[in-house]
Design a protein around this motif. Structure first.
Motif, PDB file in Angstrom:
ATOM      1  N   TYR A 112    -103.584  13.201 -36.842  1.00 11.39           N
ATOM      2  CA  TYR A 112    -102.241  12.773 -37.256  1.00 11.39           C
ATOM      3  C   TYR A 112    -101.509  13.986 -37.806  1.00 11.39           C
ATOM      4  CZ  TYR A 112    -104.697   8.372 -36.876  1.00 11.39           C
ATOM      5  OH  TYR A 112    -105.458   7.324 -36.400  1.00 11.39           O
TER       6      TYR A 112
ATOM      7  N   THR B  63    -109.404   6.574 -31.759  1.00 10.16           N
ATOM      8  CA  THR B  63    -108.032   7.094 -31.706  1.00 10.16           C
ATOM      9  C   THR B  63    -107.627   7.573 -30.320  1.00 10.16           C
ATOM     10  OG1 THR B  63    -108.742   9.311 -32.373  1.00 10.16           O
ATOM     11  CG2 THR B  63    -108.034   7.796 -34.126  1.00 10.16           C
TER      12      THR B  63
ATOM     13  N   LEU C 255     -96.821  10.787 -39.661  1.00  4.76           N
ATOM     14  CA  LEU C 255     -97.880  10.207 -38.829  1.00  4.76           C
ATOM     15  C   LEU C 255     -99.105   9.839 -39.666  1.00  4.76           C
ATOM     16  CD1 LEU C 255     -97.758  12.582 -35.723  1.00  4.76           C
ATOM     17  CD2 LEU C 255     -96.637  10.369 -36.028  1.00  4.76           C
TER      18      LEU C 255
END
Length: 176
Positions: A20, A72, A146
């Motif tokens: 992220y 992810t 994020l």
């Protein structure tokens, strides 16, 4: 004891920042790193509250980032067998999941920091030491857009959220 958890904290925070990434330049990268490191530190101190826990982690190892990458979608075509990826073996999935929960839920972060300050062997931690986790300002939030996005972190946070809620004795455990 902090030194015993340092590899896990550093690797897990690094994984979160790679998964992220910050939005912006060098300042954003630094602010995002601090927020990830604070969340991971609290999560690691909760997960491994005693010197014995930290020592056992050193013997058994944290498990690595493979499942997190899969969850992810970051496991695509990368060749991660080389020395440049050795840090990934020190990523702790539970710590990453708990940190994701703390980054996306301010009340849970407050409960976790209070628990760490009151209940563990990590006496150096105080709620003031985790300001960027607990009370991020607009610049912090922008840098870590994020990293703090609940929808984006949901797959990681959901892996071990129930264990975190149980560890904190949160009433949310009954709701979830």
């Amino acid at each position: 004891m902090h030194a015993d958890l340092s590899p896990v904290i550093a690797a897990t925070a690094h994984w979160l920042n790679r998964a992220y990434p910050p939005s912006g330049g060098a300042l954003a990268a630094a602010l995002c790193e601090v927020q990830a490191r604070q969340a991971v530190t609290v999560a690691a101190w909760l997960r491994y509250p005693t010197a014995m826990d930290a020592a056992l982690l050193g013997v058994a190892g944290p498990g690595g980032a493979a499942r997190l990458d899969w969850v992810t979608g970051a496991d695509a075509d990368d060749d991660r067998d080389g020395e440049e990826h050795a840090w990934r073996t020190w990523v702790d999935e539970v710590v990453a999941s708990w940190a994701a929960c703390l980054l996306t839920d301010p009340e849970l972060a407050r409960l976790a920091v209070t628990e760490v300050a009151a209940g563990g062997e990590h006496t150096a931690a105080t709620p003031a030491a985790f300001r960027r986790l607990l009370t991020p300002d607009a610049t912090d939030r922008s840098a870590a857009a994020l990293l703090r996005h609940p929808d984006l972190l949901a797959p990681v946070a959901g892996l071990h959220r129930d264990q975190l809620l149980e560890r904190l004795g949160s009433d949310e455990a009954l709701i979830a």
